[in-house]
Design a protein around this motif. Structure first.
Motif, PDB file in Angstrom:
ATOM      1  N   UNK A  47       0.826  -1.204   0.000  1.00  0.00           N
ATOM      2  CA  UNK A  47       0.000   0.000   0.000  1.00  0.00           C
ATOM      3  C   UNK A  47       0.867   1.263   0.000  1.00  0.00           C
ATOM      4  N   UNK A  49       2.275   3.022   2.324  1.00  0.00           N
ATOM      5  CA  UNK A  49       2.003   4.063   3.310  1.00  0.00           C
ATOM      6  C   UNK A  49       2.833   3.880   4.577  1.00  0.00           C
ATOM      7  N   UNK A  63       1.483  -3.510   9.540  1.00  0.00           N
ATOM      8  CA  UNK A  63       1.101  -2.463   8.586  1.00  0.00           C
ATOM      9  C   UNK A  63      -0.277  -1.931   8.935  1.00  0.00           C
ATOM     10  N   UNK A  64      -0.452  -0.615   8.762  1.00  0.00           N
ATOM     11  CA  UNK A  64      -1.685   0.119   9.050  1.00  0.00           C
ATOM     12  C   UNK A  64      -1.676   0.541  10.519  1.00  0.00           C
ATOM     13  N   UNK A  66      -3.850   1.545  12.683  1.00  0.00           N
ATOM     14  CA  UNK A  66      -4.790   0.979  13.661  1.00  0.00           C
ATOM     15  C   UNK A  66      -4.486  -0.486  13.949  1.00  0.00           C
ATOM     16  N   UNK A  67      -4.083  -1.237  12.923  1.00  0.00           N
ATOM     17  CA  UNK A  67      -3.697  -2.639  13.143  1.00  0.00           C
ATOM     18  C   UNK A  67      -2.471  -2.708  14.055  1.00  0.00           C
TER      19      UNK A  67
ATOM     20  N   UNK B  93      -6.408  -7.314  10.172  1.00  0.00           N
ATOM     21  CA  UNK B  93      -6.725  -5.876  10.254  1.00  0.00           C
ATOM     22  C   UNK B  93      -6.001  -5.069   9.168  1.00  0.00           C
ATOM     23  N   UNK B  94      -4.782  -5.495   8.782  1.00  0.00           N
ATOM     24  CA  UNK B  94      -4.099  -4.818   7.663  1.00  0.00           C
ATOM     25  C   UNK B  94      -4.947  -4.905   6.402  1.00  0.00           C
ATOM     26  N   UNK B  97      -8.095  -2.772   6.477  1.00  0.00           N
ATOM     27  CA  UNK B  97      -7.747  -1.371   6.199  1.00  0.00           C
ATOM     28  C   UNK B  97      -7.453  -1.173   4.717  1.00  0.00           C
ATOM     29  N   UNK B  98      -6.775  -2.148   4.094  1.00  0.00           N
ATOM     30  CA  UNK B  98      -6.449  -2.041   2.664  1.00  0.00           C
ATOM     31  C   UNK B  98      -7.720  -1.913   1.826  1.00  0.00           C
ATOM     32  N   UNK B 101      -9.853   1.356   3.000  1.00  0.00           N
ATOM     33  CA  UNK B 101      -9.241   2.654   2.678  1.00  0.00           C
ATOM     34  C   UNK B 101      -8.761   2.716   1.234  1.00  0.00           C
ATOM     35  N   UNK B 102      -7.852   1.806   0.834  1.00  0.00           N
ATOM     36  CA  UNK B 102      -7.263   1.917  -0.503  1.00  0.00           C
ATOM     37  C   UNK B 102      -8.240   1.514  -1.599  1.00  0.00           C
TER      38      UNK B 102
END
Lengths: 223, 223
Positions: A47, A49, A63-64, A66-67, B93-94, B97-98, B101-102
């Motif tokens: 991603x 980021x 990664x992320x 919040x995670x 959770x990664x 979010x991917x 969000x992405x």
């Protein structure tokens, strides 16, 4: 030791830094400029980021933001930051999402785009209309913080939580970029001023980006 | 009983619906058009976004799709969907979010804006450049799903998890709006086809928005 791949003005990197510091977890800072799309970094996080939290010895890559925060919360007992009943935890996570998503989309994201990305990377002047909109929306978010701390000691309830860290991370970047007018926001300012004096926050406030300098009040805990 | 304030083509509402159904939790659907900014809804959620999960008897109001899913996961034992070691949970959770969000920023969000909001609300034609970009980026996301299901039975690991639900929710909206070209994505198509035949997914696939109709393959589990 944990390696945090982060960018100094990335509010999500700042949120993770604040959490690790509040919990007393040691970590190294690895500077990553997300717009460079460095190959090794893109390989680690497709991603592209920041932040990424990496432990080379245990081969763990998180990664992320919040995670990462949920992982740290689940694997440490010290200084719980997603706490209380299931409803209290839901309220903490609601506010984290409000600052990560809405505050970022309304305020921090446009400010970073206009005042940093255009200056360092695109070599363009900022658009004053976009900056005005961001500052107007910042007032609405600060009014909501005023309202919250009028009703509770901390943003999500009786103790400091991830909600405060997420809000302070976004606000610190917006404030660095000169996007916040604190006039009329005495409650929000008092809450943020307490935060600024915490040991977890001092290293963040002491950092400077190369070409962009913050306003004078930025690192002043009495401002 | 839980009341879910949701919008039929909101992918975050769909994610929560899938989760509640997979866990066998009863709920009522309350239709909410977010752009109307209905006063009673704004009072419940100042961020003005769907979904909101509300229990009037117990006076519980849950906001933000990830906060809702974490709450449901914490308060039910059946069909765990954020499971495994702390690292496995971080991987789930990664991926959530991917997709939240992405995938949403690249594909579902632009498609909803061009094909639904402009049509129903703004009475403007869609911009073909924006649609082309969304469909191009959709290919990249589908390639990543191809890659994941080449290496794992489900997106995040050996069992179905929130990652699959988050991905399927986004994909189902993009597919409804005709934004996905499945050619060359046999692995992703096989994974999604299994999903489409689940009882939790059938009610979603049977719904139709008033003026916007999906392509013929949309609800076909063999397509």
């Amino acid at each position: 030791m944990w390696q945090l791949y982060q960018f100094p003005l990335c509010p999500f990197s700042r949120k993770v830094r604040l959490m690790l510091s509040e919990k007393g977890i040691a970590y190294e800072l690895w500077r990553e400029n997300p717009w460079e799309m460095r190959e090794a970094f893109m390989h680690m996080n497709p991603a592209g980021r920041t932040p990424v939290l990496h432990d080379p010895e245990r081969a763990i890559t998180l990664i992320d933001s919040r995670a990462i925060c949920e992982y740290i919360e689940e694997t440490t007992d010290r200084v719980p930051l997603i706490i209380g009943t299931a409803s209290a935890r839901a309220e903490i996570r609601r506010l984290v999402a409000l600052f990560d998503e809405n505050f970022f989309a309304d305020v921090t994201g446009p400010l970073l785009n206009e005042k940093m990305k255009k200056r360092i990377f695109l070599k363009q002047p900022p658009e004053s209309r976009v900056l005005r909109d961001a500052m107007r929306l910042a007032h609405e978010h600060l009014y909501y913080i005023d309202y919250l701390v009028d009703h509770r000691p901390w943003l999500a309830g009786p103790t400091m939580s991830m909600a405060d860290l997420a809000a302070a991370a976004q606000i610190s970047v917006a404030d660095y970029l000169g996007g916040l007018d604190w006039n009329g926001h005495d409650q929000a300012r008092a809450w943020y001023s307490v935060f600024k004096s915490r040991p977890s926050f001092r290293p963040l406030l002491a950092e400077r980006m190369e070409v962009i300098q913050p306003p004078i009040h930025y690192a002043d805990v009495n401002a």
